[in-house]
Scaffold this active site. Structure first.
Site, short mmCIF file in Angstrom:
data_model
loop_
_atom_site.label_atom_id
_atom_site.label_comp_id
_atom_site.label_asym_id
_atom_site.label_seq_id
_atom_site.Cartn_x
_atom_site.Cartn_y
_atom_site.Cartn_z
N ARG A 79 0.85 -1.18 0.00
CA ARG A 79 0.00 0.00 0.00
C ARG A 79 0.89 1.24 0.00
O ARG A 79 1.67 1.46 0.94
CB ARG A 79 -0.91 -0.01 1.23
N HIS A 124 -2.54 10.82 1.16
CA HIS A 124 -1.98 10.51 2.48
C HIS A 124 -1.28 11.76 3.01
O HIS A 124 -0.05 11.82 3.10
CB HIS A 124 -1.02 9.31 2.37
N GLU A 169 -6.86 8.40 6.95
CA GLU A 169 -7.04 8.96 8.30
C GLU A 169 -7.62 10.37 8.32
O GLU A 169 -6.95 11.33 8.76
CB GLU A 169 -5.71 8.91 9.06
N ASN A 309 -6.80 1.64 10.41
CA ASN A 309 -5.46 1.76 10.99
C ASN A 309 -5.61 1.75 12.50
O ASN A 309 -6.31 2.60 13.05
CB ASN A 309 -4.80 3.10 10.60
N TYR A 311 -3.40 1.12 16.22
CA TYR A 311 -2.11 0.90 16.86
C TYR A 311 -2.22 0.63 18.36
O TYR A 311 -1.49 -0.17 18.91
CB TYR A 311 -1.19 2.12 16.66
N GLU A 377 -3.19 -0.46 8.37
CA GLU A 377 -1.97 -0.17 9.14
C GLU A 377 -2.08 -0.76 10.54
O GLU A 377 -3.11 -0.64 11.20
CB GLU A 377 -1.74 1.34 9.31
C1 FCB Z 1 -0.48 6.75 10.98
C2 FCB Z 1 -0.16 7.31 9.62
C3 FCB Z 1 1.10 6.75 9.00
C4 FCB Z 1 2.19 6.47 10.00
C5 FCB Z 1 1.65 5.77 11.23
C6 FCB Z 1 2.70 5.45 12.25
O1 FCB Z 1 -1.27 7.65 11.69
O2 FCB Z 1 -1.20 7.02 8.73
O3 FCB Z 1 1.49 7.62 7.98
O4 FCB Z 1 2.88 7.60 10.31
O5 FCB Z 1 0.62 6.51 11.80
#
Ligand code: FCB
Length: 471
Positions: A79, A124, A169, A309, A311, A377
């Site tokens: 991607r 992006h 995002e 995405n 984390y 992500e």
């Molecule tokens: C996300 C972004 C990506 C990267 C990650 C760690 O928010 O989409 O570009 O920086 O964080």
């Protein structure tokens, strides 16, 4: 004996990057400046290590090496994002930069030659500078500018690229870029800017989706990429639990609801809270602009997949301490929820617990009627080093959580590690390392070296399976 679990048939394993974070060549071959080019050259620097993305991973020149790496790791897809101002230096399609088109054609051809499916993100974060001078994502005309740009991409690459994400995002773009003023273009228009931007992002996304399917009769898929955390209440109080359900709607629902809810529109709680606060603050109408009937119709159903995405987790609460603690007006004040990455007061819970990823996927299934989800992500940053057992543990845990969610009937069809290479991590510069490959940013060659996690991930892609682990 090892207890291994197989991926469902057709499941896709990949990795992600983005133009500004990877390409470099910021002013080469006719590329125009973007808001990030402007931001990183400001003095004093807002970037933690004072660095820029001028060269970054130099993937503009080293893309063939990158594709070799992808092929070694065994990625089903990569991607990447198009740089708007590399294709259209001023942002407008009256002037197309042929060198930019050639670069992406060569890159995409190289991916296809190596059996790596191109997964393209249209936007992006790197808005052309000139469009920002006209107000960027807060100007309603941005909707048409975006669609015009997307049309150039479909014209040039539509026959080769079959997976498209419109916008990466929105909540970071809007809240970060136009509300809190924490990301480029660093506009501080809290309480107004983030909502104007949200409306335009949704419309730009939806019109692009319609263009692809209705005009191009595209055979591929078009989706949007939303970022979200998982949220845990700090206590079991009614208030903290309600804070959790509200923050989900303010972060994810504001974009997902208009697309997935049978009635469309922003979530009720968002509409209600912003309207009430706006009226208290003396605004003649809600700071959240109303979506018209036409807009609602356009947006509803405008995604073939939901890119997610994710984390980490936020621990969330709503009590007296939160009242008046945010800028007035702002979406954070509208929401009136406190959050932190450690669980107060004990700090025992970790904010990257794979179990939370499972909970999020099950929640998305419930909220949006089991949409097709691609994890676009997920990954872990650390300070570097080749022996990245922490990253392996993180990825293995999250893939296991994903497979648990699939076992529960969640329609998750792809997983993508952020990131293939260490890269320019926005405000963190090169301090935060996310790569399966280390990049030596002190060397003009930008030497790439596989970490232990690269071999681990290769093992996963080659065996189409992963060792079971308890979450
Ligand atoms: C996300 C972004 C990506 C990267 C990650 C760690 O928010 O989409 O570009 O920086 O964080």
């Amino acid at each position: 004996m090892l207890d291994v679990r197989k991926f469902p048939k057709g499941f896709l394993l990949g990795s992600s990057g983005s133009a500004y974070q990877y390409e470099g060549a910021w002013n080469e071959d006719g590329k125009g400046p973007s808001i990030w080019d402007v931001a990183v050259h400001e003095k004093p620097s807002r970037i933690q290590d004072g660095s820029t993305g001028d060269v970054a991973c130099d993937s503009y020149h080293l893309y063939k090496e990158d594709v070799k790496i992808m092929s070694y790791v065994g990625l089903d897809f990569f991607r990447f994002s198009f740089s708007w101002s590399r294709i259209l230096p001023t942002g407008f399609p009256n002037c197309i930069n042929q060198a930019g088109i050639d670069f992406y054609n060569n890159f995409i051809d190289e991916l296809i030659k190596h059996n790596v499916t191109p997964f393209a993100t249209i936007y992006h974060w790197d808005l052309p500078k000139q469009l920002q001078e006209l107000g960027g994502w807060t100007n309603p005309d941005v909707v048409q500018w975006f669609v015009d740009y997307a049309k150039v991409l479909f014209d040039n690459f539509g026959h080769k690229v079959k997976i498209w994400a419109t916008i990466n995002e929105p909540s970071m773009i809007c809240l970060g870029g136009y509300g809190a003023g924490l990301l480029a273009p660093f506009v501080n228009a809290y309480g107004i800017g983030e909502y104007a931007c949200a409306e335009h992002v949704l419309l730009a996304h939806a019109k692009t989706y319609r263009l692809y399917h209705e005009v191009y009769k595209g055979k591929g898929k078009v989706g949007i990429v939303l970022n979200t955390h998982w949220f845990e209440p700090v206590t079991n109080s009614k208030e903290d639990k309600k804070a959790v359900s509200d923050i989900i709607q303010f972060e994810l629902g504001i974009y997902a609801n208009p697309i997935y809810d049978p009635c469309g529109d922003y979530p009720e709680v968002v509409k209600k809270r912003v309207a009430a606060k706006s009226s208290e603050q003396g605004f003649p109408r809600s700071r959240l602009p109303k979506l018209s009937y036409r807009d609602l119709k356009l947006i509803k159903g405008s995604a073939d997949f939901l890119g997610i995405n994710m984390y980490s987790t936020y621990f969330v609460y709503r009590n007296e301490s939160v009242k008046g603690s945010y800028h007035v007006p702002s979406s954070l004040d509208d929401l009136e929820v406190g959050f932190s990455i450690t669980q107060r007061p004990f700090s025992v819970a970790t904010s990257t617990n794979p179990r939370d990823f499972y909970k999020l996927l099950v929640k998305i299934k419930k909220l949006y009627n089991n949409p097709t989800v691609y994890i676009t992500e997920n990954g872990l940053s650390n300070d570097g080093g080749l022996e990245d057992d922490d990253r392996i543990e993180y990825i293995a845990g999250h893939i296991n959580a994903l497979l648990d969610a699939v076992d529960q009937g969640c329609d998750v069809r792809a997983y993508s590690v952020w990131s293939l290479l260490d890269n320019f991590e926005w405000l963190f510069g090169y301090k935060n390392k996310y790569g399966l490959y280390e990049v030596d940013f002190s060397s003009p060659k930008r030497t790439r070296t596989p970490r232990k996690s690269a071999h681990f991930y290769r093992n996963v892609t080659q065996s189409r399976s992963i060792e079971r682990c308890d979450l």
